[in-house]
Design an enzyme around this catalytic site. Structure first.
Site, short mmCIF file in Angstrom:
data_model
loop_
_atom_site.label_atom_id
_atom_site.label_comp_id
_atom_site.label_asym_id
_atom_site.label_seq_id
_atom_site.Cartn_x
_atom_site.Cartn_y
_atom_site.Cartn_z
N LYS A 226 0.85 -1.21 0.00
CA LYS A 226 0.00 0.00 0.00
C LYS A 226 0.87 1.25 0.00
O LYS A 226 0.65 2.17 -0.77
CB LYS A 226 -0.87 -0.01 1.25
CG LYS A 226 -1.49 1.35 1.59
CD LYS A 226 -2.38 1.32 2.80
CE LYS A 226 -1.66 1.59 4.09
NZ LYS A 226 -1.39 3.01 4.39
N ASN A 227 1.92 1.24 0.88
CA ASN A 227 2.71 2.46 1.09
C ASN A 227 3.72 2.72 -0.01
O ASN A 227 4.46 3.70 0.04
CB ASN A 227 3.38 2.42 2.46
CG ASN A 227 2.33 2.53 3.57
OD1 ASN A 227 1.17 2.86 3.28
ND2 ASN A 227 2.71 2.20 4.78
N ARG B 12 0.52 14.24 12.55
CA ARG B 12 0.93 14.04 11.15
C ARG B 12 1.29 15.38 10.48
O ARG B 12 0.74 15.78 9.48
CB ARG B 12 -0.17 13.32 10.37
CG ARG B 12 -0.75 12.09 11.03
CD ARG B 12 0.23 10.96 11.29
NE ARG B 12 0.76 10.34 10.11
CZ ARG B 12 0.19 9.30 9.49
NH1 ARG B 12 -0.94 8.83 9.95
NH2 ARG B 12 0.72 8.76 8.41
N ASP C 289 4.57 0.22 12.08
CA ASP C 289 3.34 -0.40 11.57
C ASP C 289 3.17 -1.84 12.02
O ASP C 289 2.13 -2.45 11.76
CB ASP C 289 3.31 -0.33 10.03
CG ASP C 289 3.22 1.11 9.55
OD1 ASP C 289 3.50 1.34 8.35
OD2 ASP C 289 2.91 1.99 10.36
N ARG D 165 -8.74 -0.23 4.62
CA ARG D 165 -7.86 0.78 3.98
C ARG D 165 -6.57 0.13 3.50
O ARG D 165 -5.96 0.57 2.54
CB ARG D 165 -7.52 1.89 4.98
CG ARG D 165 -8.63 2.86 5.28
CD ARG D 165 -8.10 3.98 6.14
NE ARG D 165 -6.84 4.47 5.57
CZ ARG D 165 -5.82 4.91 6.31
NH1 ARG D 165 -5.91 4.92 7.64
NH2 ARG D 165 -4.70 5.33 5.75
N ILE E 230 3.42 18.32 8.44
CA ILE E 230 4.12 18.29 7.14
C ILE E 230 5.21 19.36 7.08
O ILE E 230 5.66 19.75 5.99
CB ILE E 230 3.13 18.47 5.96
CG1 ILE E 230 2.37 19.79 6.06
CG2 ILE E 230 2.18 17.30 5.86
CD1 ILE E 230 1.60 20.15 4.80
N ASP E 231 5.68 19.82 8.25
CA ASP E 231 6.69 20.89 8.26
C ASP E 231 7.98 20.49 7.55
O ASP E 231 8.61 21.31 6.86
CB ASP E 231 6.98 21.32 9.70
CG ASP E 231 7.40 20.15 10.58
OD1 ASP E 231 8.33 20.29 11.37
OD2 ASP E 231 6.81 19.06 10.43
N CYS F 229 -4.61 12.42 12.30
CA CYS F 229 -5.42 11.19 12.42
C CYS F 229 -5.25 10.71 13.86
O CYS F 229 -4.55 11.31 14.66
CB CYS F 229 -4.95 10.15 11.42
SG CYS F 229 -3.31 9.57 11.79
N ARG G 63 -4.70 11.05 4.32
CA ARG G 63 -3.63 12.05 4.40
C ARG G 63 -2.49 11.72 3.46
O ARG G 63 -1.71 12.59 3.10
CB ARG G 63 -3.14 12.21 5.83
CG ARG G 63 -2.56 11.01 6.48
CD ARG G 63 -1.95 11.40 7.79
NE ARG G 63 -1.13 12.58 7.69
CZ ARG G 63 0.06 12.64 7.10
NH1 ARG G 63 0.51 11.56 6.49
NH2 ARG G 63 0.76 13.76 7.07
#
Ligand code: EPZ
Length: 422
Positions: A24-25, A123, A309, A401, A125-126, A118, A94
């Site tokens: 998936k990733n 999460r 994960d 998902r 994004i800087d 989430c 996301r």
């Protein structure tokens, strides 16, 4: 309102073989990267999961045509002229922030809805923003959207990531491949999915070296020189580790096929530390156990460290091991919700900040539980296979998902598990 749930019953040992789906990733980013090919790219071994459905809709919203047949997805981006992604899609997943890099790489601009947080964390994004700004990108917050532009053009850069962020590494990669000159990404993420992305980019005509190490070097290539490609998605190491957990938990042997064992070196070491036996072939891993489960300590870390994960899955294993274990979650700030659910089934886990202090118990009791996130949900189903009585897992949309036909694959191993509507 009717709800689909998964019902499992404790079923003693399970054994058998499962072929894992494509990662998936990786697949999510490869679909986004197809924007750079400006034609019809074909991806094979794409998992049939809801996150992929969303990413396909994101590409379609930009004007791409996407056809799907089984595990093959054809993405034609020749007419994809859009550079704005709708909030309705980004808010659902996301990971759609991964469209930012290829939009900048192709158009030099993007307008993407800011990704929400989430349950497992804020999460942020800087890091994404800081490394892209080094290329000459400017950002503005535009009514909940992130507007990226490059008024003075883009230029190569040498950046050092504060943290080896997977997403930031990928966005930096996809944005920099069309910028003339040499871009260096230092302290880059080293996950196998980064290597898969770099391989596809190179198959499209890009010049990326060092993926899989902490230093990635990109030689920019004119966009006009890039072309579509055909690519096979690597096997999903997290799905593989999830199924192998069953072998360590119940005894097995459980074999997962379609996975490169090199993707799970640290995890295989942990299975052995806990008393299981691990054997491998070129594209499969087998886990079985005859001795009692032993306690162990785990630190989740960026690859090649122990993957966050698989933290919930090993939380389950240590909950039924002899002795005390400590699991430290160093990647996300709130990823122990699974432990709270497992305690409802009789485990003995105390949380202290980003540590879980686990005292092994002799058994679990089936109970109604709720999936806290994608990986915690998958682990709760496995907990139900080891528990006495029936376990009903709610909120299973999280599982859908990231796991294709999770119930079907478990049933192929002989598990007593079904999806029902209540
Ligand atoms: C990817 O998320 C994966 N998702 C995650 O898998 C995985 O857990 C994670 O990498 C770590 O391996 C996808 O690939 C779609 P990060 P990503 O950027 O890219 C912080 C699953 O279950 N951070 O490496 O979002 C961030 O908040 C999912 O399949 C910043 O602070 O991970 C987090 O705490 C869950 N600023 C940590 O770094 C940033 O700009 C790791 O994030 C970026 C990240």
């Amino acid at each position: 309102m009717a709800e689909e749930i998964i019902v499992t019953r404790g079923c003693g040992n399970l054994s058998g073989t499962v072929r894992v789906s494509g990662a998936k990733n990786s697949a999510l980013k490869l679909i986004a990267a197809a924007l750079l090919g400006q034609g019809r790219s074909v991806l094979h071994n794409v998992p049939n999961i809801s996150d992929i459905d969303i990413m396909i809709e994101v590409l379609r919203s930009l004007g791409a045509t996407v056809e799907r047949e089984g595990h093959t997805v054809a993405i034609d981006t020749a007419d994809a002229t859009g550079f704005e992604t709708p909030y309705e899609l980004v808010s659902k997943m996301r990971a759609s922030i991964s469209i930012l890099g290829p939009l900048i790489g192709r158009f030099g601009k993007a307008r993407v809805a800011m990704p929400g947080g989430c349950k497992i964390g804020e999460r942020k994004i800087d890091i994404h923003l800081s490394v892209l700004e080094a290329l000459g990108v400017t950002f503005a917050n535009d009514h909940g959207y992130l507007y990226a532009s490059s008024p003075n053009g883009l230029h190569p850069a040498k950046v050092f990531l504060d943290f080896p962020s997977v997403g930031a590494t990928e966005n930096m990669l996809m944005a920099s491949v069309t910028i003339e000159g040499t871009t260096v990404i230092d302290n880059a993420a080293r996950e196998p999915e980064i290597v898969d992305l770099a391989n596809m980019l190179n198959e499209m005509g890009c010049k990326v070296q060092g993926a899989g190490t902490s230093t990635i070097v990109v030689q920019g290539v004119p966009l006009a020189d890039l072309h579509p490609c055909e690519h096979w998605v690597v096997g999903d190491r997290i799905e593989a580790g999830t199924f192998l957990t069953i072998g360590a938990l119940l005894g097995g042997p459980i074999t997962v096929e379609g996975i490169d064992p090199d993707f799970l070196r640290t995890v295989m070491m942990k299975f052995e530390e806990m008393g299981a036996t691990v054997t491998t072939s070129e594209d499969s891993i087998t886990v079985q156990r005859t001795e009692p489960l032993q306690a162990t300590d785990i630190q989740t870390l960026p690859h090649p460290g122990f993957p966050t994960d698989l933290q919930a899955q090993f939380c389950l294993l240590t909950a039924l091991a002899e002795g005390r274990s400590v699991i430290s979650e160093n990647i996300f700030e709130n990823r122990f919700m699974f432990a709270a659910e497992l305690n409802r089934m009789g485990s003995d886990i105390n949380l202290d900040g980003h540590h879980a202090l686990i005292t092994g118990v002799s058994g679990l009791q089936g109970a109604p539980v709720s999936s806290p996130d994608l990986r915690g949900g998958a682990a709760l189903v496995i907990a139900g296979l080891a528990a006495e009585g029936e376990t009903r897992i709610h909120d299973i949309y999280h599982i859908d998902r990231g796991y294709e036909d999770y119930v079907g694959k478990l049933r192929s191993l002989g598990a007593s598990v079904e999806r029902i509507t209540v």
